[in-house]
Design a protein around this motif. Sequence first.
Motif, short mmCIF file in Angstrom:
data_model
loop_
_atom_site.label_atom_id
_atom_site.label_comp_id
_atom_site.label_asym_id
_atom_site.label_seq_id
_atom_site.Cartn_x
_atom_site.Cartn_y
_atom_site.Cartn_z
N LYS A 102 0.83 -1.21 0.00
CA LYS A 102 0.00 0.00 0.00
C LYS A 102 0.86 1.26 0.00
CE LYS A 102 -3.55 2.36 2.73
NZ LYS A 102 -4.41 2.31 3.93
N ALA A 103 1.90 1.26 0.79
CA ALA A 103 2.77 2.43 0.86
C ALA A 103 3.49 2.64 -0.45
CB ALA A 103 3.77 2.25 2.00
N GLU A 104 3.89 1.57 -1.11
CA GLU A 104 4.58 1.71 -2.40
C GLU A 104 3.64 2.28 -3.47
OE1 GLU A 104 7.97 -1.82 -2.02
OE2 GLU A 104 6.05 -2.23 -3.04
N ALA A 105 2.35 1.83 -3.47
CA ALA A 105 1.38 2.37 -4.43
C ALA A 105 1.16 3.86 -4.20
CB ALA A 105 0.06 1.62 -4.32
N SER A 106 1.01 4.26 -2.95
CA SER A 106 0.82 5.67 -2.64
C SER A 106 2.07 6.47 -3.01
CB SER A 106 0.51 5.84 -1.15
OG SER A 106 0.39 7.19 -0.82
N GLN A 107 3.21 5.86 -2.82
CA GLN A 107 4.45 6.57 -3.15
C GLN A 107 4.56 6.81 -4.65
OE1 GLN A 107 7.44 5.14 -4.68
NE2 GLN A 107 8.60 7.06 -4.42
N ARG A 108 4.09 5.85 -5.47
CA ARG A 108 4.15 6.03 -6.92
C ARG A 108 3.22 7.15 -7.37
NH1 ARG A 108 4.43 0.29 -6.73
NH2 ARG A 108 2.16 0.14 -7.09
N THR A 109 2.03 7.21 -6.76
CA THR A 109 1.08 8.27 -7.12
C THR A 109 1.63 9.65 -6.77
OG1 THR A 109 -0.79 6.77 -6.76
CG2 THR A 109 -1.25 9.14 -6.74
N GLN A 110 2.14 9.79 -5.58
CA GLN A 110 2.68 11.07 -5.13
C GLN A 110 3.90 11.47 -5.96
OE1 GLN A 110 1.20 13.07 -3.10
NE2 GLN A 110 -0.39 11.59 -2.48
N ALA A 111 4.69 10.49 -6.35
CA ALA A 111 5.87 10.80 -7.17
C ALA A 111 5.45 11.32 -8.54
CB ALA A 111 6.75 9.55 -7.32
N ALA A 112 4.41 10.74 -9.16
CA ALA A 112 3.93 11.20 -10.47
C ALA A 112 3.37 12.61 -10.37
CB ALA A 112 2.86 10.24 -10.99
N ALA B 287 5.26 13.65 -1.97
CA ALA B 287 6.04 12.58 -2.59
C ALA B 287 7.12 12.07 -1.63
CB ALA B 287 6.67 13.07 -3.89
N ALA B 288 7.78 12.99 -0.91
CA ALA B 288 8.82 12.59 0.04
C ALA B 288 8.22 11.81 1.21
CB ALA B 288 9.55 13.82 0.55
N GLN B 289 7.03 12.25 1.67
CA GLN B 289 6.37 11.57 2.76
C GLN B 289 5.96 10.16 2.35
OE1 GLN B 289 3.09 13.70 4.47
NE2 GLN B 289 2.55 12.01 5.90
N ALA B 290 5.49 10.01 1.13
CA ALA B 290 5.10 8.68 0.65
C ALA B 290 6.31 7.75 0.58
CB ALA B 290 4.45 8.81 -0.72
N GLN B 291 7.43 8.30 0.21
CA GLN B 291 8.65 7.48 0.18
C GLN B 291 9.05 7.03 1.59
OE1 GLN B 291 11.89 9.40 -1.83
NE2 GLN B 291 13.20 7.58 -1.75
N SER B 292 8.88 7.94 2.57
CA SER B 292 9.17 7.57 3.96
C SER B 292 8.21 6.52 4.46
CB SER B 292 9.09 8.82 4.85
OG SER B 292 10.04 9.77 4.46
N ASP B 293 6.94 6.60 4.06
CA ASP B 293 5.96 5.60 4.47
C ASP B 293 6.34 4.22 3.95
OD1 ASP B 293 4.55 7.54 5.79
OD2 ASP B 293 3.11 7.88 4.14
N VAL B 294 6.91 4.19 2.77
CA VAL B 294 7.37 2.90 2.22
C VAL B 294 8.49 2.32 3.09
CG1 VAL B 294 8.51 1.78 0.28
CG2 VAL B 294 6.67 3.42 -0.11
N ALA B 295 9.42 3.17 3.49
CA ALA B 295 10.53 2.70 4.33
C ALA B 295 10.03 2.17 5.67
CB ALA B 295 11.53 3.82 4.55
N VAL B 296 9.05 2.87 6.28
CA VAL B 296 8.49 2.42 7.56
C VAL B 296 7.78 1.08 7.39
CG1 VAL B 296 6.77 2.93 9.34
CG2 VAL B 296 8.29 4.73 8.50
#
Length: 432
Positions: A140-150, A176-185
């Motif tokens: 889920k975090a990776e999907a959100s991170q891709r959306t925020q990055a786009a 986008a940065a927050q979504a990337q952090s969520d993926v790491a967590v």
Amino acid sequence: MKIDLPASLSPRRKAHFSYPPSASPQSTAVPRWTLALAGVLVAAALAGCSKSEADPKAAPKAEPQVGVVTLQAQHQQLDVSLPGRTRAFLTAEVRPQVSGIIQKRLFTEGTQVKQGQQLYQIDAAPLKAAEASAAAAVAKAEASQRTQAATARRNAELVQIDAISKQAFDESQAAAAQAQSDVAVAKANLETARINLKYARIEAPIGGRIALSTVTSGALVTANQTNALTTIVQLDPIYVDFTQSSSDLMQLKRDLDSGRLQKVEGNKVPVRIVLDDGSEYPQQGRLEFAGVIVNDTTGTLTLRAQVPNPDGLLMPGMYVQAKLPTALAPDALLVPQQSVTRDLAGNPNVMVVKEGEVAEKRQVELDRAVGAFWLLKSGLKSGERVMVDGFQRIKPGDKVKAVEVDLKARAERKSVRGEPPVQAAADAPAAK
């Protein structure tokens, strides 16, 4: 019959004791003074006979025989015997790192286990579910991170033509940065879930002998609980911790500095172990550590030796004696302990045979025991003969017949008969 009576007798007494042959039978009794006089004469005659029969040139009494040993100076290694306790080389208390129900115990108590061997199995179903949940959170975090990055990339282009405000651009970049952090967590949580799932398999942290299990199948355990599930000890090699008096250590240093004793060479001091029953352990260890802090209660230093224990004969907590060399005594004189007596003041003495085969009592000064011998400080010199047998029957000044005694042969005979062995003089280093 006529008896001559002493002239001092009165006529009346003479008439009483003198009688003619024709006297009546009632007057024939022998007088008592006559019997007494006859006894004295017989005793004198016997005494005279014994004197005349005695030989004035009779052989003198034979000189008593005593056993002696001749002292010889030699180089003697000095050992010290110190009390100690055995300690396990490694000790590990096994505790659970996750909570759960024990499903299986997979070892035999009291046996050897290898490092990494599974000991218990905790019910892993809840832990597997936690792992799956963590994996879904990562997706889920990776999907959100891709959306925020786009979104952040598009806003970067639009801001160049002033199609969006600068604020909207900054917000998209932060999202986008927050979504990337969520993926790491989420990934970290997944790793934690996988570690916990691995901890459901309780393994041996070290190899060694395992103790009793404190839990059985079906028991509930909690992470990092106080009570250990079991304990593993590594016994080969094994440590022996022993103590030495600080005063003895200072005396040894003074003897070394004065030259009376010589230092034992070598980087690793060998250590011999004597068990509680008096037998010597076959494996020889080496000194690993000498303490530098004196215990303020006992006044001792702690030393540690490492000893091979391939058969597991030594177990943690056993009482032993550690023997280790401390110094070398040049020109040492060793006197058998059986030859030393003490007077009423407690001073040690020996009987020696001096010139003319005459016994002499000599006071000596002792240093320490070396097997069945005493190391002498003073009182005797090399070449003197010390009595070990028969000196109890003589006194100083008596003439004796000295016979050399082989203590080594005597000790061997006692060993054959099953008597307690005695260290003979030959067991010490040969004279140099």
